[in-house]
Design a protein around this motif. Structure first.
Motif, PDB file in Angstrom:
ATOM      1  N   ASN A 114       0.987  -1.049   0.029  1.00  0.00           N
ATOM      2  CA  ASN A 114       0.015  -0.078   0.112  1.00  0.00           C
ATOM      3  C   ASN A 114       0.887   1.248   0.105  1.00  0.00           C
ATOM      4  OD1 ASN A 114      -2.675  -0.816  -0.338  1.00  0.00           O
ATOM      5  ND2 ASN A 114      -2.854  -1.406   2.041  1.00  0.00           N
ATOM      6  N   ARG A 115       1.851   1.224   0.820  1.00  0.00           N
ATOM      7  CA  ARG A 115       2.623   2.398   0.677  1.00  0.00           C
ATOM      8  C   ARG A 115       3.442   2.719  -0.524  1.00  0.00           C
ATOM      9  NH1 ARG A 115       5.110   4.357   5.847  1.00  0.00           N
ATOM     10  NH2 ARG A 115       3.763   3.484   7.682  1.00  0.00           N
ATOM     11  N   LEU A 116       3.776   1.437  -1.321  1.00  0.00           N
ATOM     12  CA  LEU A 116       4.328   1.616  -2.536  1.00  0.00           C
ATOM     13  C   LEU A 116       3.426   2.328  -3.665  1.00  0.00           C
ATOM     14  CD1 LEU A 116       6.270  -1.695  -2.829  1.00  0.00           C
ATOM     15  CD2 LEU A 116       7.491   0.491  -2.455  1.00  0.00           C
ATOM     16  N   ILE A 117       2.169   1.751  -3.426  1.00  0.00           N
ATOM     17  CA  ILE A 117       1.131   2.413  -4.156  1.00  0.00           C
ATOM     18  C   ILE A 117       1.019   3.795  -4.006  1.00  0.00           C
ATOM     19  CG2 ILE A 117      -1.451   2.135  -4.713  1.00  0.00           C
ATOM     20  CD1 ILE A 117      -1.186  -0.809  -4.038  1.00  0.00           C
ATOM     21  N   ASP A 118       0.789   4.236  -2.667  1.00  0.00           N
ATOM     22  CA  ASP A 118       0.488   5.617  -2.451  1.00  0.00           C
ATOM     23  C   ASP A 118       1.762   6.343  -2.841  1.00  0.00           C
ATOM     24  OD1 ASP A 118      -1.525   4.692  -1.080  1.00  0.00           O
ATOM     25  OD2 ASP A 118      -0.789   4.776   1.047  1.00  0.00           O
ATOM     26  N   ASN A 119       2.989   5.912  -2.808  1.00  0.00           N
ATOM     27  CA  ASN A 119       4.024   6.842  -2.972  1.00  0.00           C
ATOM     28  C   ASN A 119       4.206   6.517  -4.814  1.00  0.00           C
ATOM     29  OD1 ASN A 119       4.632   7.411  -0.404  1.00  0.00           O
ATOM     30  ND2 ASN A 119       6.211   5.727  -0.368  1.00  0.00           N
ATOM     31  N   PHE A 195       6.224  -2.882 -10.375  1.00  0.00           N
ATOM     32  CA  PHE A 195       6.536  -2.108  -9.177  1.00  0.00           C
ATOM     33  C   PHE A 195       7.973  -1.303 -10.181  1.00  0.00           C
ATOM     34  CE2 PHE A 195      10.483  -2.206  -6.312  1.00  0.00           C
ATOM     35  CZ  PHE A 195      10.363  -0.926  -5.688  1.00  0.00           C
ATOM     36  N   LYS A 196       8.034  -0.344  -9.891  1.00  0.00           N
ATOM     37  CA  LYS A 196       8.974   0.634 -10.851  1.00  0.00           C
ATOM     38  C   LYS A 196      10.145   0.672 -10.334  1.00  0.00           C
ATOM     39  CE  LYS A 196       5.610   4.455 -11.882  1.00  0.00           C
ATOM     40  NZ  LYS A 196       5.078   5.903 -11.621  1.00  0.00           N
ATOM     41  N   LEU A 197      10.751  -0.501 -10.381  1.00  0.00           N
ATOM     42  CA  LEU A 197      12.149  -0.846  -9.772  1.00  0.00           C
ATOM     43  C   LEU A 197      13.262   0.403 -10.886  1.00  0.00           C
ATOM     44  CD1 LEU A 197      13.948  -2.646  -8.365  1.00  0.00           C
ATOM     45  CD2 LEU A 197      14.007  -4.101 -10.319  1.00  0.00           C
ATOM     46  N   SER A 198      12.774   0.443 -12.073  1.00  0.00           N
ATOM     47  CA  SER A 198      13.790   1.209 -12.821  1.00  0.00           C
ATOM     48  C   SER A 198      13.966   2.632 -12.206  1.00  0.00           C
ATOM     49  CB  SER A 198      13.299   1.427 -14.469  1.00  0.00           C
ATOM     50  OG  SER A 198      11.928   1.806 -14.041  1.00  0.00           O
ATOM     51  N   GLU A 199      12.921   3.086 -11.536  1.00  0.00           N
ATOM     52  CA  GLU A 199      13.400   4.403 -10.898  1.00  0.00           C
ATOM     53  C   GLU A 199      14.388   4.594  -9.916  1.00  0.00           C
ATOM     54  OE1 GLU A 199      10.075   6.606  -9.647  1.00  0.00           O
ATOM     55  OE2 GLU A 199       8.983   6.620 -11.660  1.00  0.00           O
ATOM     56  N   PHE A 200      14.823   3.425  -9.512  1.00  0.00           N
ATOM     57  CA  PHE A 200      15.512   3.266  -8.191  1.00  0.00           C
ATOM     58  C   PHE A 200      17.092   3.021  -8.478  1.00  0.00           C
ATOM     59  CE2 PHE A 200      11.462   2.435  -6.619  1.00  0.00           C
ATOM     60  CZ  PHE A 200      11.667   2.894  -5.254  1.00  0.00           C
ATOM     61  N   LYS A 201      17.618   3.192  -9.874  1.00  0.00           N
ATOM     62  CA  LYS A 201      18.774   2.978 -10.422  1.00  0.00           C
ATOM     63  C   LYS A 201      19.849   3.558  -9.460  1.00  0.00           C
ATOM     64  CE  LYS A 201      21.505   2.577 -14.290  1.00  0.00           C
ATOM     65  NZ  LYS A 201      21.785   2.347 -15.930  1.00  0.00           N
ATOM     66  N   ASP A 202      19.825   5.107  -9.465  1.00  0.00           N
ATOM     67  CA  ASP A 202      20.617   5.877  -8.743  1.00  0.00           C
ATOM     68  C   ASP A 202      20.520   5.592  -7.197  1.00  0.00           C
ATOM     69  OD1 ASP A 202      21.291   7.067 -11.062  1.00  0.00           O
ATOM     70  OD2 ASP A 202      19.756   8.729 -10.763  1.00  0.00           O
ATOM     71  N   LEU A 307      12.231  -1.321   0.006  1.00  0.00           N
ATOM     72  CA  LEU A 307      12.204  -0.807   1.444  1.00  0.00           C
ATOM     73  C   LEU A 307      12.390   0.804   1.263  1.00  0.00           C
ATOM     74  CD1 LEU A 307      14.857  -3.317   3.042  1.00  0.00           C
ATOM     75  CD2 LEU A 307      12.307  -2.871   3.831  1.00  0.00           C
ATOM     76  N   LYS A 308      13.147   1.275   0.671  1.00  0.00           N
ATOM     77  CA  LYS A 308      13.296   2.662   0.193  1.00  0.00           C
ATOM     78  C   LYS A 308      11.878   3.254  -0.277  1.00  0.00           C
ATOM     79  CE  LYS A 308      15.370   6.372  -0.756  1.00  0.00           C
ATOM     80  NZ  LYS A 308      15.812   7.412   0.376  1.00  0.00           N
ATOM     81  N   GLY A 309      11.363   2.684  -1.471  1.00  0.00           N
ATOM     82  CA  GLY A 309       9.881   3.069  -1.765  1.00  0.00           C
ATOM     83  C   GLY A 309       8.879   3.055  -0.548  1.00  0.00           C
ATOM     84  N   ALA A 310       8.942   2.248   0.397  1.00  0.00           N
ATOM     85  CA  ALA A 310       8.013   2.167   1.308  1.00  0.00           C
ATOM     86  C   ALA A 310       8.407   2.865   2.389  1.00  0.00           C
ATOM     87  CB  ALA A 310       7.484   0.644   1.734  1.00  0.00           C
TER      88      ALA A 310
END
Length: 680
Positions: A114-119, A195-202, A307-310
């Motif tokens: 849910n947090r990942l969705i909210d974010n 899940f938008k994993l690609s956005e976490f590259k940096d 974890l970061k995303g949530a």
RNA sequence: AGCGGGGUGGGGUAGCCAGGAGAUCCCGACGGGCUCAUAACCCGUAGACCGAUGGUUCGAAUCCAUCCCCCGCUACCA
């Protein structure tokens, strides 16, 4: 400069055992070092929480349960209890051992999703999913089989297991067939979530730069990220698993809820111990993951991104162990190269500590570790029995016989220094996850003890000067005390007994390293020592060897039998004309060379009586030396349509069989014939 | 072929990043000694062209280049 004890709360986890099979020595390669690490940290004064649990979801469990005519819940329960017992029997003691099917984990997973969705890190996308009209259900992962789009072999829905081994995304499989009813499946569009994993590259590159642990984990992950990061499909059509919020027909992908188990097990521990789980997962903490080398990707990429995303804390360290070999052969359950912890080890009366010692001391943590009964015997007999056990026994027996108590005598500065350096070196090794170095360093203190005892010849001294002799013994007992403390993380139950033999009344498991420097008390009563480590006899290892080879033999038989069977079943009759369509020829190999880029292929030139020799590629590199081949005659299927393999054109097929070892056997004419002779 | 890890006496390793005397330690093999001890322990001997080739340097296991081999994850297996 030591990293521990730290002010920050420390949490250690182990990769979750998949509750779909028994525990084998390969599992222990991760769990035993983790347990040693935790015990050692506690000896430095560090408070640690150590959690693990069973991974219970995913299609293999559902499929397996259906085959066994049971429910996933029952199946999982059985193996969960099995792992729980096995770990306890092996002295691997978790503060919490839950399952990913616990309500806590369901709730925590839903919260994180849910947090990942909210974010805004999750989005829906229409993809094609195999669907069986007869069963009226979607067919995720292993519920569907078909043809691999890459190599054309039979494959499962998530992976081409028979052929190229490539991972398959939903919808890629060709000619999909339902594994439940065997009916032809169709592809149907359905909405899934990514899940938008690609956005976490940096973020990930930055995160990995500071990640502690073993370098194999970090380098591997960095390599992956630099290549490409694609978004992850995190939902499946299944009944079994954690419901995807708001969608009753969807479940979350196993690799989402499995690592979240680390959090929920911490919660369960906190609940039971009236402690706080958020200090680990929401605060500045040190989360240390012990995992097998095969799941680095998930722990170094997917997991920290989630974890970061949530908005949770990320791992501080990832410790990845190397592979396990059995008798120098690649570990393989189907080929019989496996040692089960229960039936092959504990149930034969072997002490858990011996295996713990072997696993910790064979080689460094990230390299491949070979388990062999002969090496096991040799290591135990020479190191544990010969060096360490014998030192304890000889000095304690001598002291008991001649004094009955710990004799008076100052401890030499040399001895205290030696103990001090040993503790420094061992704790440093431990911080770097160098378990072998830890054990070797501790063992060198035992050798020092033996030399100390030997060089002072107390058995002579006792007749001349009982006080001087007593001082030698006091020093030896001081060394022994340090040794028992140092070895407790590795061989905990054996050290309980040794600690008692030293006349100690405290709990060895709670005794810190610093206690090793505290001088022993003269006058402490000494009981008659018992032998701590028994020699392993040749007969015993021979027996175990036989069990192993018997299993390998049976596995080969089974494998061959299975192949025969399936081949006989699947091949339909053909007509005579069909057969006559095969243009089979005898030919002479004129040239053979290895194709560099390939492990298995040879490029052959074969004289078939034509103007120029035919170029044919054959997968026989592993079994045939190109230099030996020219001049040999073979049978060739000459009218097979040309194909390119590894970029090399192949105009036909060299006929060969496969023997029980999987080696290629070339077919040849009974006697030399003219190239081009027709067969059939 | 791509990425990662690795190639040091029979097995396991140290050293490599910050190049220097005879390449470390443990086990195994061999020889000797001792006897308190589970025939163990102590001492000594042999055994490595440090994966290959070329280069940098007064000097390389250590730095550079190229190549070979092994192990994972990928590609390929007529």
């Amino acid at each position: 400069m030591s990293k521990f004890p730290s002010e920050k709360p420390v949490l250690v986890t182990c990769g979750l055992p998949y509750a779909n099979g028994k525990a084998h020595v390969g599992h222990l390669r991760t769990y035993v070092p983790a347990d040693i690490f935790v015990r050692s940290l506690r000896k430095t004064g560090q408070e640690v929480t150590f959690v693990c649990g069973s991974d219970t979801h995913g299609t293999p469990i559902v499929v397996n349960a259906e085959e066994l005519k049971t429910t996933p819940g029952e199946l999982v329960k059985k193996y969960h209890e099995h792992f729980d017992h096995t770990f306890k029997d092996m002295g691997v003691i978790f503060d919490a051992f839950g399952t990913t099917d616990d309500p806590t984990n369901h709730e925590r997973t839903v919260d994180i999703v849910n947090r990942l969705i909210d974010n805004d890190y999750v989005y829906p996308k229409i993809i094609e999913i195999a669907y069986c009209a007869r069963c009226d259900r979607f067919l995720p992962d292993r519920y569907v089989k078909g043809t691999c789009p890459h190599c054309g072999e039979d494959a499962r829905g998530d992976e081409c297991d028979q052929g190229c081994g490539k991972h398959l995304e939903p919808g890629e499989l060709e000619v999909p067939v339902c594994t439940i009813c065997g009916g032809v499946a169709e592809y149907k569009e359905q909405e899934h979530y990514f899940f938008k994993l690609s956005e976490f590259k940096d973020f990930l590159l930055e995160h990995l730069k500071d990640l502690e642990g073993t370098t194999n984990a970090r380098n591997y992950a960095i390599g992956w990220i630099k290549k490409e990061l694609t978004d992850w499909c995190i939902t499946r059509n299944l009944e079994w698993g954690v419901r995807f919020p708001g969608h009753d027909d969807l479940v979350v992908y196993v690799w989402v809820d499995a690592p979240i188990g680390y959090i929920s097990f911490t919660e369960e521990w906190a609940e039971a111990n009236n402690d706080d789980w958020e200090k680990y997962w929401k605060g500045d903490s040190r989360i240390i993951h012990f995992i097998g080398g095969d799941i680095i990707y998930h722990h170094c990429i997917f997991w920290p991104a989630m974890l970061k995303g949530a908005g949770y804390s990320q791992p501080w360290s990832v410790v990845a162990s190397g592979m396990l070999k059995i008798e120098n052969k690649t570990f393989s359950k189907s080929r019989g190269y496996v040692v089960w912890v229960g039936e092959d080890y504990l149930e034969h009366g072997f002490h858990a500590d011996l295996l713990r010692y072997y696993l910790a001391s064979y080689t460094s943590h990230t390299k491949e570790l070979n388990f062999s009964w002969d090496v096991f015997q040799e290591k135990i007999n020479s190191e544990l029995v010969g060096v360490f056990g014998n030192f304890l026994y000889r000095i304690l027996l001598f002291a008991h016989k001649n004094y009955g108590e710990i004799p008076a005598g100052n401890i030499d500065q040399e001895v205290l220094d030696k103990i001090g350096y040993t503790i420094e070196d061992t704790t440093e090794s431990m911080e770097n996850y160098e378990f072998k170095k830890y054990v070797d360093t501790a063992m060198s203190l035992a050798s020092f003890g033996n030399a100390y005892f030997q060089s002072r010849e107390p058995w002579k001294l006792i007749k001349e000067d009982k006080d001087a002799c007593g001082k030698v013994l006091a020093n030896c007992i001081q060394i022994a005390k340090a040794l028992v403390i140092l070895f407790e993380p590795v061989i905990p139950t054996k050290m309980e007994i040794a600690w008692e033999q030293l006349g100690m009344e405290t709990d060895i498991h709670a005794t810190p390293y610093s206690e090793a420097m505290v001088e022993i008390k003269e006058g402490t009563r000494l009981q008659k020592p018992s032998i701590l480590f028994e020699k392993i006899e040749d007969d015993t290892t021979k027996k175990m060897d036989n069990i192993s080879s018997e299993r390998v033999r049976k596995a080969i038989e089974k494998e061959c039998g299975k192949k025969e069977e399936t081949k006989m079943e699947t091949k339909e009759n053909i007509t005579f004309d069909d057969f006559m369509n095969l243009d089979l020829r005898a030919g002479t190999i004129v040239k053979a060379e290895a194709i560099k880029r390939s492990k298995k292929l040879l490029k052959l030139e074969i004289d078939l009586g034509e103007d120029i020799p035919r170029q044919i590629v054959a997968g026989i590199k592993a079994t045939h030396d190109p230099e030996q081949l020219p001049g040999k005659q073979v049978i060739v299927l000459s009218n097979l349509e040309p194909a390119k393999l590894c970029g090399v054109e192949s105009n036909g097929m060299v006929l060969a069989g496969v023997d029980e070892n999987g080696d290629a056997i070339l077919l040849a004419p009974e006697k030399k014939v003219a190239p081009g002779t027709r067969i059939g």
